[in-house]
Enzyme design. Structure first.
Site, PDB file in Angstrom:
ATOM      1  NE  ARG A  21      -2.210  -1.255   3.475  1.00 34.75           N
ATOM      2  CZ  ARG A  21      -2.587  -0.915   4.703  1.00 34.75           C
ATOM      3  NH1 ARG A  21      -3.735  -0.295   4.900  1.00 34.75           N
ATOM      4  NH2 ARG A  21      -1.844  -1.195   5.741  1.00 34.75           N
ATOM      5  CG  ASN A  39      -3.870  -4.417   3.333  1.00 33.67           C
ATOM      6  OD1 ASN A  39      -3.270  -4.372   2.269  1.00 33.67           O
ATOM      7  ND2 ASN A  39      -3.246  -4.334   4.493  1.00 33.67           N
TER       8      ASN A  39
END
Length: 94
Positions: A21, A39
């Site tokens: 990320r 996520n």
């Protein structure tokens, strides 16, 4: 702006716990894209990218490789997502 492209993606493989990320945000910010990354409960990562079509395509290529510690098995791309309301790129809790 006719060359604006917005896509959503789901990245599968070893993509959680490897800074995927943060890496995605860094790359998207560097390319000037808007959107978000988060996520998913199943261990995948989901993202939305919006910007010039050529730049979005470049980001998709980067996502297929991922950061150093990641192992990307698949990137599923969905076209036609609604562009984000706010500019910039965010890491969201998933």
């Amino acid at each position: 702006m006719s060359d604006l492209r917005t896509v959503s993606i789901i990245v599968r493989g070893r993509v959680q716990g490897v800074s995927y990320r943060a890496w995605t945000k860094e790359k998207a910010d560097g390319l000037g894209l808007s959107g978000w990354v988060r996520n998913r409960p199943d261990g995948s990562v989901e993202a939305l990218f919006s910007g010039p079509a050529e730049t979005v395509e470049r980001m998709l290529g980067l996502c297929r490789k991922g950061p150093l510690l990641a192992r990307v098995d698949d990137v599923a791309v969905s076209e036609g997502a609604a562009p984000p309301i706010t500019p910039g790129f965010a890491v969201e809790r998933g």
